[in-house]
Design a protein around this motif. Structure first.
Motif, short mmCIF file in Angstrom:
data_model
loop_
_atom_site.label_atom_id
_atom_site.label_comp_id
_atom_site.label_asym_id
_atom_site.label_seq_id
_atom_site.Cartn_x
_atom_site.Cartn_y
_atom_site.Cartn_z
N THR A 56 -11.97 -5.06 3.07
CA THR A 56 -11.40 -5.14 1.73
C THR A 56 -10.15 -4.27 1.56
N SER A 57 -10.19 -3.09 2.15
CA SER A 57 -9.09 -2.14 1.94
C SER A 57 -7.77 -2.63 2.52
N THR A 58 -7.85 -3.63 3.42
CA THR A 58 -6.62 -4.15 4.03
C THR A 58 -6.08 -5.38 3.32
N HIS A 59 -6.84 -5.95 2.39
CA HIS A 59 -6.48 -7.26 1.82
C HIS A 59 -5.10 -7.28 1.18
N SER A 60 -4.85 -6.36 0.24
CA SER A 60 -3.61 -6.48 -0.53
C SER A 60 -2.39 -6.29 0.36
N ASP A 61 -2.51 -5.36 1.29
CA ASP A 61 -1.37 -5.14 2.20
C ASP A 61 -1.10 -6.39 3.05
N LEU A 62 -2.17 -6.98 3.57
CA LEU A 62 -1.99 -8.15 4.44
C LEU A 62 -1.49 -9.36 3.65
N ILE A 63 -1.98 -9.52 2.42
CA ILE A 63 -1.46 -10.62 1.60
C ILE A 63 0.04 -10.44 1.39
N VAL A 100 -6.29 -15.93 12.35
CA VAL A 100 -7.40 -15.31 11.61
C VAL A 100 -7.31 -13.80 11.81
N PHE A 101 -7.32 -13.06 10.70
CA PHE A 101 -7.33 -11.59 10.76
C PHE A 101 -8.76 -11.13 10.51
N GLY A 102 -9.35 -10.51 11.51
CA GLY A 102 -10.72 -10.01 11.36
C GLY A 102 -11.68 -10.90 12.13
N ALA A 103 -12.36 -10.30 13.10
CA ALA A 103 -13.29 -11.07 13.93
C ALA A 103 -14.72 -10.62 13.70
N PHE A 118 -5.12 -17.67 3.07
CA PHE A 118 -6.50 -17.71 2.60
C PHE A 118 -7.02 -16.29 2.73
N CYS A 119 -7.53 -15.70 1.63
CA CYS A 119 -8.02 -14.32 1.70
C CYS A 119 -9.43 -14.26 1.13
N GLU A 120 -10.30 -13.63 1.90
CA GLU A 120 -11.65 -13.36 1.40
C GLU A 120 -11.56 -12.55 0.12
N LYS A 121 -12.55 -12.72 -0.78
CA LYS A 121 -12.58 -11.89 -1.98
C LYS A 121 -12.87 -10.46 -1.55
N PRO A 146 -4.39 -2.88 -10.67
CA PRO A 146 -2.91 -2.85 -10.58
C PRO A 146 -2.40 -3.32 -9.22
N ARG A 147 -3.03 -2.89 -8.14
CA ARG A 147 -2.59 -3.35 -6.83
C ARG A 147 -2.79 -4.86 -6.71
N ALA A 148 -3.91 -5.37 -7.21
CA ALA A 148 -4.16 -6.81 -7.15
C ALA A 148 -3.08 -7.57 -7.92
N GLU A 149 -2.72 -7.03 -9.09
CA GLU A 149 -1.69 -7.68 -9.90
C GLU A 149 -0.34 -7.69 -9.18
N ALA A 150 -0.04 -6.57 -8.53
CA ALA A 150 1.22 -6.47 -7.79
C ALA A 150 1.25 -7.52 -6.68
N VAL A 151 0.12 -7.68 -6.01
CA VAL A 151 0.05 -8.65 -4.92
C VAL A 151 0.22 -10.07 -5.46
#
Lengths: 331, 331, 331, 331
Positions: free
Chosen positions: B71-78, B6-9, B89-92, B99-104
């Motif tokens: 949120t700012s870490t989501h796309s990089d971590l995915i 789990v990333f994020g406590a 599994f990623c939180e919304k 564009p970043r979401a599409e790239a991910v």
């Protein structure tokens, strides 16, 4: 860390076992059941050991036992656990015989162990919130209580024959709710009248029981309680009560699986209630076992003692007698 | 046995961590957080280890990660998890930038890992039951959807400044509900008009955001959707929708802490809704993480994919643009 | 004693005629209708005389007229009644053409007669109680209004062709409710966006109309209003609104024929709403005509003036234009 | 055209007089009252004449009388009207004495006139709809009836002293509902147990009455009925019943002045019930008098005959006796 043994790996035993196993500070050490495979399966699932009763009572590391075995074993197991110095959580009822239940209560008192009876309705969030508001004075002085309690269908005739009858088997809960809600200040029943019928299935009559009852209780302070029950509600498990007070009324409704309303040519349809007690009282079962261990930890008294169990049993006996004789009972 | 990190406590990380730790067949192996003490506390509580991200990605025993960090870490971590071959599994939301979401989403597809986005409302028992009845044809063809979505109060201004604005932060859920319910058969938005105001607190305007919005979407098939939101409902967290179909309507109401009605001189009072999302969606959070692992096990597709995350983000962008310009957006 | 003539002996004319005939201090003197037998039947039933329009306007004993004839006759009859010095109750709308409606409003003002437009929803006990609580400050400042307005089924295509379209024929009521509730303090619409579809019956499209609409209005003060309508609700006539304020929400529900709940294997079923406007607004029709005569007696202003009629018509025009163009309208 | 005389120009007389005066085919000819000014006022308002009783009985043009005078006059007026060959509508009860009520019933039968007793609850739209569904078989065979009947506050002590006691004055309606609903197929009470208390005001006890009662009735077929009543509900006039059948339950709720829900920090508040019987049973009063004249016209039997009045009185006597003795009554 409290070490616990669960007696009985049936439906209700499995619920209590998994609820207590999930509590911080509590360890499910032993599971006992007359059917070894049932004990083994539950023990394995929750990381516990299978044990014989003697082994549990002899193990000084065991702090508490949870008695979830058949009704006929309750009083004996309470007495043995008390003698062994274990704290006790026991599913209702204490015993179908009031004298035996009273004897057990004395044994518990003498042993100085804590003993809680599993009247789970006292832990239902809705019923509990009603009691909280009553205590907070939100409806003034309590005056009249109307309890509606209906099962989704009658149990098998074999069950009925061993159940002690509808008043001892089913209304025991409602009679405890009466005491918990209408007698919260120490008031008690003074007069009780019960009548009963067989309306759902002639087999119930052949088993010597009833399936529909109407009970009225007047307390010493003149408060009135009416209980209506049936073994069969075509719409599911119906568990409601309403309390009239001098300043208002508290009305406890059923829970539903969802909050969907369907509007169509037939009307506006809400869900029927949760199907039966395992669903309706899921939160209550979780909260009552948590309460048991919280009280063991803090030394606070239980919300439901062995004395409550005895008193509910006395009322169930009185109701049975009244329904048989057609005459009221005075206390 | 699936091993998970789990990333994020934080608040949401703790929920997902304890829910997944309770699942049979799932082991919480690692907890990662930028704040070591937060990671340590959660790890200890659930019997897991603290780890650095690199360690998780490098460990071939880790099957899946649950991204619950800011949120700012989501796309990089995915992207990193996908590259490491871990299921996700990623939180919304996926990312505040489309564009970043599409790239991910492309990266996930290329890596061939499974990626589920945590739109928990799709797992809410009430909303889910409505979708089930829609699918079962109980109200005929869907025509109009009205979504009411109101928070109990605005978050701090600092939160708002980094949130991407109310459409990306709050309505992202409602926009996903629109697609899930009104476009269940593959229909999509064709035209969107949004307008917004600041009505609760001038500080919201100073943060460059709105607190009250009204969105209308027309689909390719001509179906209509209206969404109304506010950051503040004095009566708590208000989460409802209603769907008109050719044969009837499904109306999803709020959950309440209890089923008590209080009748007094002021009227008949029911509970207000659960206070906020942790309470309202407690069951949904439990069910969504269970769904994630069930799908990993069975190979079935997720109910909410990374593509759903991208599409909701596109709608949120369009709504932001429409509210800023005062003009509708065509798709 | 006020002497009154009713123009129009159709469905709505009969309602107003019998309601006013039952009022103390009011005498139904004349009934006029293009169909002599309709006029005769109503006149006989209520003890009135049949008359031609000219006769009514020429009779100095007539104090007031109630215009219940077809929409296309409204503005002409208002103008003639004003010229004859008669007070006027006129069913909505003033006129399908805004310029003609405006001209009529001027004529009424110049003649110095009282003119009330029959927006009966302002007299519905439920809606009226909501407005009373709003005025009393019970939910603080108004912020968002959501109006749901659905007919039980589309009228015949011939009716639709002459109706002026769904916004002028059906939403005129909802647009008046918007002004009455959200603009109670003098606020007005600043921006309006409407979209519409044909979802129930292709014949509606062939008649050049829509059957489903979604309207959003932002006021000068930034308040938001959403209106959703359909010509068909399978469950009957659906007339609700909810108003979010800074301190709470007022939610107006439907009326039902009875308060019976039926609990059975399918769920818990309440009645669907009253079938259509004659049943739902029966009390409102009674109260509005009573209000008309009360105001004539007391000299108090009407709750719904001819100016309200003109303004609702302007909003209906704007909504029609917006739905046709796909673009919002600024005021 | 039926010519009618109304006896009694008090609260209930005025209601019946104006309801019957509005019926087509019915003419209110005479109003009689011991207080001449009361008679004169009502007569003038409705275009009738003031008359003495003898004048009414002697006038061959009078078809029917409506007896709305004090309870103590009912049996005598019924007997005199029957002797004069007038049809009779009489407010409940027939007489506080069962033997006198029985004698009157015989007199009515011998005279061959029609006599209806005003148990208006049988005409309440909600209660009536429940009975209709019962007859239609929607809940199968009836099994248990729970009646809740609470006044908003106790009447003055002087009223109580002349009332015959709570069972004859207040429960008479509930006992009639019991027969109407649970004995719709000809079943009758076989066993009755009642108990009662004074909980709201010691003055009630000083008047020799009770303010709170609990009645249980078992029918010949074993069906069960529970009635709970109080003279005081802080939330208004509470009139409900629920009927359990083999296939479901019918639950009759209260009516409310509006359908507004107010959501705020305290919860979600609906209106309390209509304040008292004049409001709650307004439609029932209208429908019952219409039924009376419809039956006179068609020759159909009344829904509530003088025999129903006698039987309700017998049950009220039995309940009084049971509450006094603490013992059940067998029929």
């Amino acid at each position: 860390m409290k070490n616990v043994a669960v007696f009985g790996a049936g439906r209700i035993g499995r619920i209590h076992a998994s609820n207590l196993a999930a509590l911080p500070g509590v360890r499910l050490q032993y599971v006992c059941d007359a059917v070894p495979s049932a004990a083994a399966e539950l023990a394995q699932q929750l990381g516990a050991q299978v044990a014989e009763l003697d082994q549990v009572f002899a193990d000084p590391g065991v702090d508490a036992v949870a008695i979830c075995s058949p009704t006929s074993t309750h009083s004996d197991l309470i007495a043995r656990a008390a003698a062994a110095g274990k704290h006790i959580f026991c599913e209702k009822p204490v015993d179908l015989s009031v004298p035996r239940a009273e004897a057990v209560a004395r044994a518990v008192a003498e042993a100085g162990v804590a003993c809680m009876i599993g009247f789970q309705r006292r832990f239902d969030p809705t019923f509990n919130e009603a009691r909280r508001r009553l205590d907070a004075g939100e409806i003034g002085r309590p005056e009249m209580l109307v309890i509606t309690s209906r099962d989704p269908g009658a149990p098998p005739v074999d069950y009925l024959k061993a159940s002690g009858g509808i008043f001892r088997d089913m209304l025991i809960h409602d009679l405890d709710v009466f005491r918990w809600i209408l007698c919260a200040d120490g008031d008690e029943a003074a007069w009780l009248s019960a009548t009963a019928s067989v309306l759902t299935d002639p087999a119930v009559a052949e088993a010597g029981d009833w399936d529909s009852t109407a009970v009225t209780i007047k307390t010493r302070l003149g408060r009135l309680c009416q209980i209506n029950t049936s073994r069969r509600a075509a719409y599911g498990y119906d568990q409601r009560f309403e309390l009239l007070g001098s300043d208002g009324m508290l009305q406890c409704g059923n829970q539903t699986p969802s909050q969907v309303l369907q509007w169509d040519a037939r009307g506006v349809r809400a869900d029927k209630p949760e199907p039966f007690f395992l669903q309706r009282y899921a939160a209550a079962y979780r909260l009552e076992i948590e309460h048991f261990f919280d009280c063991l930890q803090s030394g606070q008294p239980f919300k439901t003692t062995v004395e409550d169990g005895v008193k509910a049993q006395q009322l169930a006996d009185a109701a049975t007698l009244s329904a048989q004789s057609g005459q009221p009972v005075q206390f």
